[in-house]
Design a protein around this motif. Structure first.
Motif, PDB file in Angstrom:
ATOM      1  N   UNK A  15       0.840  -1.205   0.000  1.00 30.81           N
ATOM      2  CA  UNK A  15       0.000   0.000   0.000  1.00 30.81           C
ATOM      3  C   UNK A  15       0.873   1.253   0.000  1.00 30.81           C
ATOM      4  N   UNK A  16       1.935   1.260   0.780  1.00 27.60           N
ATOM      5  CA  UNK A  16       2.875   2.386   0.748  1.00 27.60           C
ATOM      6  C   UNK A  16       3.441   2.547  -0.667  1.00 27.60           C
ATOM      7  N   UNK A  17       3.840   1.424  -1.252  1.00 26.63           N
ATOM      8  CA  UNK A  17       4.424   1.476  -2.595  1.00 26.63           C
ATOM      9  C   UNK A  17       3.398   1.953  -3.623  1.00 26.63           C
ATOM     10  N   UNK A  18       2.144   1.538  -3.440  1.00 27.85           N
ATOM     11  CA  UNK A  18       1.097   1.941  -4.381  1.00 27.85           C
ATOM     12  C   UNK A  18       0.854   3.451  -4.318  1.00 27.85           C
ATOM     13  N   UNK A  19       0.779   4.006  -3.110  1.00 21.76           N
ATOM     14  CA  UNK A  19       0.569   5.454  -2.983  1.00 21.76           C
ATOM     15  C   UNK A  19       1.726   6.224  -3.595  1.00 21.76           C
ATOM     16  N   UNK A  20       2.945   5.759  -3.332  1.00 17.98           N
ATOM     17  CA  UNK A  20       4.109   6.459  -3.909  1.00 17.98           C
ATOM     18  C   UNK A  20       4.164   6.279  -5.423  1.00 17.98           C
ATOM     19  N   UNK A  21       3.659   5.162  -5.924  1.00 19.46           N
ATOM     20  CA  UNK A  21       3.616   4.958  -7.375  1.00 19.46           C
ATOM     21  C   UNK A  21       2.657   5.937  -8.040  1.00 19.46           C
ATOM     22  N   UNK A  22       1.544   6.259  -7.367  1.00 16.46           N
ATOM     23  CA  UNK A  22       0.618   7.249  -7.917  1.00 16.46           C
ATOM     24  C   UNK A  22       1.294   8.596  -8.129  1.00 16.46           C
ATOM     25  N   UNK A  23       2.264   8.893  -7.268  1.00 16.65           N
ATOM     26  CA  UNK A  23       2.969  10.180  -7.358  1.00 16.65           C
ATOM     27  C   UNK A  23       4.210  10.104  -8.250  1.00 16.65           C
ATOM     28  N   UNK A  24       4.512   8.922  -8.760  1.00 20.35           N
ATOM     29  CA  UNK A  24       5.657   8.727  -9.642  1.00 20.35           C
ATOM     30  C   UNK A  24       5.193   8.870 -11.099  1.00 20.35           C
ATOM     31  N   UNK A  25       5.735   9.791 -11.860  1.00 20.46           N
ATOM     32  CA  UNK A  25       5.280   9.992 -13.245  1.00 20.46           C
ATOM     33  C   UNK A  25       5.325   8.738 -14.116  1.00 20.46           C
ATOM     34  N   UNK A  26       6.148   7.760 -13.744  1.00 23.47           N
ATOM     35  CA  UNK A  26       6.230   6.546 -14.558  1.00 23.47           C
ATOM     36  C   UNK A  26       4.902   5.804 -14.632  1.00 23.47           C
ATOM     37  N   UNK A  27       4.105   5.863 -13.571  1.00 20.96           N
ATOM     38  CA  UNK A  27       2.841   5.125 -13.588  1.00 20.96           C
ATOM     39  C   UNK A  27       1.851   5.741 -14.566  1.00 20.96           C
ATOM     40  N   UNK A  28       1.686   7.045 -14.502  1.00 23.91           N
ATOM     41  CA  UNK A  28       0.797   7.713 -15.459  1.00 23.91           C
ATOM     42  C   UNK A  28       1.288   7.497 -16.885  1.00 23.91           C
ATOM     43  N   UNK A  29       2.601   7.575 -17.082  1.00 24.36           N
ATOM     44  CA  UNK A  29       3.170   7.399 -18.413  1.00 24.36           C
ATOM     45  C   UNK A  29       3.023   5.960 -18.899  1.00 24.36           C
ATOM     46  N   UNK A  30       3.241   5.001 -18.010  1.00 29.24           N
ATOM     47  CA  UNK A  30       3.130   3.591 -18.403  1.00 29.24           C
ATOM     48  C   UNK A  30       1.718   3.219 -18.804  1.00 29.24           C
ATOM     49  N   UNK A  31       0.735   3.663 -18.032  1.00 29.59           N
ATOM     50  CA  UNK A  31      -0.656   3.367 -18.379  1.00 29.59           C
ATOM     51  C   UNK A  31      -1.042   4.085 -19.670  1.00 29.59           C
ATOM     52  N   UNK A  32      -0.558   5.318 -19.829  1.00 29.91           N
ATOM     53  CA  UNK A  32      -0.832   6.045 -21.075  1.00 29.91           C
ATOM     54  C   UNK A  32      -0.359   5.255 -22.282  1.00 29.91           C
ATOM     55  N   UNK A  33       0.889   4.775 -22.199  1.00 23.38           N
ATOM     56  CA  UNK A  33       1.489   4.097 -23.347  1.00 23.38           C
ATOM     57  C   UNK A  33       0.845   2.743 -23.635  1.00 23.38           C
ATOM     58  N   UNK A  34       0.436   2.032 -22.573  1.00 22.12           N
ATOM     59  CA  UNK A  34      -0.090   0.690 -22.771  1.00 22.12           C
ATOM     60  C   UNK A  34      -1.593   0.658 -23.004  1.00 22.12           C
ATOM     61  N   UNK A  35      -2.332   1.578 -22.378  1.00 22.88           N
ATOM     62  CA  UNK A  35      -3.795   1.455 -22.375  1.00 22.88           C
ATOM     63  C   UNK A  35      -4.512   2.655 -22.986  1.00 22.88           C
ATOM     64  N   UNK A  36      -4.011   3.860 -22.753  1.00 19.70           N
ATOM     65  CA  UNK A  36      -4.711   5.056 -23.222  1.00 19.70           C
ATOM     66  C   UNK A  36      -4.402   5.325 -24.692  1.00 19.70           C
TER      67      UNK A  36
END
Length: 361
Positions: A296-317
């Motif tokens: 859960x700690x890692x998940x919250x910090x991942x939300x604030x890491x630009x890589x997550x938004x970018x990764x989902x953008x590239x794979x799904x959006x």
């Protein structure tokens, strides 16, 4: 105009409760409402003396569950990874609320006091692993494709994924996590993520014959392609860092090792580094709930890491499959950057696992 069908169907026949995830067009991707509906049914059945067991399956033939609703998560990640957002901001997001309830569901499943039969037919990814692999009776088929693909979207294997994969010997769990690929039925049984194999065309008859308390019928799944590679994987994936693992794979120079190196190099360097550390630290921890607290700690910090938004953008959006990660390569990730992900949250933001009781225990 007909109402939209329920996303979770619940029924009881002859004392066995069945939960069917009912979003076949989305391969039964799990959302917050579905997780809560599952929990409500399971909690009720746990204390109902007339219910002798539970079965969880997915509607349609494509899969049990393709994971969580990452399009919704992308909205939060895109907002939280810009500006001066805090852990409190991340914890107040809809994604965090979903994870808190989803992880509580995972814990309930892992401690369920009655037979919990997960039909892992077809695609079983991410959140789908969380509602199946923690159960006490896990059935795979010839159509099973199981995986934890999170590092490919700048995330970590959550829903207890680090807990499950850290227990797999010979670094096979590390291989599955960092390559983010899929494994088949024989592999899942061989590494402890499933128990029984039944061909898909025999599932209906097997479930009709099965009664809680009886041995579950099963067939031979054949040889595991994954465990056949344990020799080189145990050597290469014992590296102290992701960069070291990639280098070891390249030094081996075999087609399989070279392919693994190429695959890992394309993943988020920061997410891969965080995942590797989580796997190594969780390996010494037996309690799933404690592992979920860290995830859960890692998940919250991942939300604030630009890589997550970018990764989902590239794979799904946008689906261009060409993410631009924060780091150009895996060797540029520093220990300090990884440390930030693991720092305890403020007490009031931590996952409240102390309050999670399971009826019937």
């Amino acid at each position: 105009m007909a109402d939209n069908p329920a996303s979770v169907l619940v029924k009881v026949v002859e004392g066995v409760g069945t939960i069917t995830l009912n979003r076949p067009k989305a391969i039964n991707a799990l959302d917050h409402e579905m997780a809560l509906a599952m929990e409500q049914a399971l909690l009720g059945w746990a204390v109902d003396s007339e219910i002798t067991g539970a079965v969880v399956r997915g509607a349609g033939e494509r899969g049990l569950c393709a994971g969580g609703d990452i399009v919704a998560i992308h909205r939060d990640a895109a907002m939280l990874s810009t500006g001066d957002k805090t852990d409190a901001d991340a914890a107040a997001s809809p994604s965090a609320a979903f994870w808190r309830d989803e992880y509580r569901l995972n814990t309930l499943i892992s401690r369920y006091p009655k037979p919990y039969v997960a039909i892992m037919d077809g695609i079983v990814m991410g959140g789908g692993v969380g509602i199946s692999a923690h159960g006490n009776t896990r059935v795979v088929t010839d159509r099973t494709k199981l995986g934890m693909p999170e590092v490919g979207i700048g995330f970590i294997p959550d829903v207890g994924g680090t807990h499950l994969l850290s227990k797999v010997p010979d670094e096979l769990g590390t291989y599955v996590a960092l390559t983010a690929g899929t494994i088949r039925a024989a592999d899942a049984i061989a590494i402890g993520l499933a128990d029984h194999y039944i061909p898909a065309d025999g599932l209906a008859a097997a479930l009709e014959r099965w009664k809680p308390g009886q041995a579950f019928p099963g067939a031979d799944p054949g040889e595991s392609a994954l465990t056949d590679q344990r020799g080189w994987i145990s050597e290469a994936f014992a590296g102290d860092s992701v960069a070291d693992i990639i280098a070891r794979c390249r030094e081996l120079g075999t087609p399989e090792a070279t392919k693994a190196a190429d695959i890992i190099e394309a993943k988020s360097p920061l997410a891969a580094a965080v995942t590797l550390r989580a796997l190594r630290e969780v390996a010494s921890r037996d309690d799933l709930a404690e592992s979920l607290r860290v995830e859960y700690r890692l998940a919250l910090r991942s939300l604030r890491n630009p890589d997550m938004a970018e990764g989902i953008r590239a794979q799904v959006i946008d689906k261009d499959r060409n993410p631009t990660w924060r780091h150009a390569d895996h060797s540029s990730v520093t220990a300090a950057e990884v440390d930030v992900f693991f720092e305890p949250l403020p007490v009031e933001l931590e996952l409240p696992i102390e309050a999670w009781g399971v009826p019937g225990e």
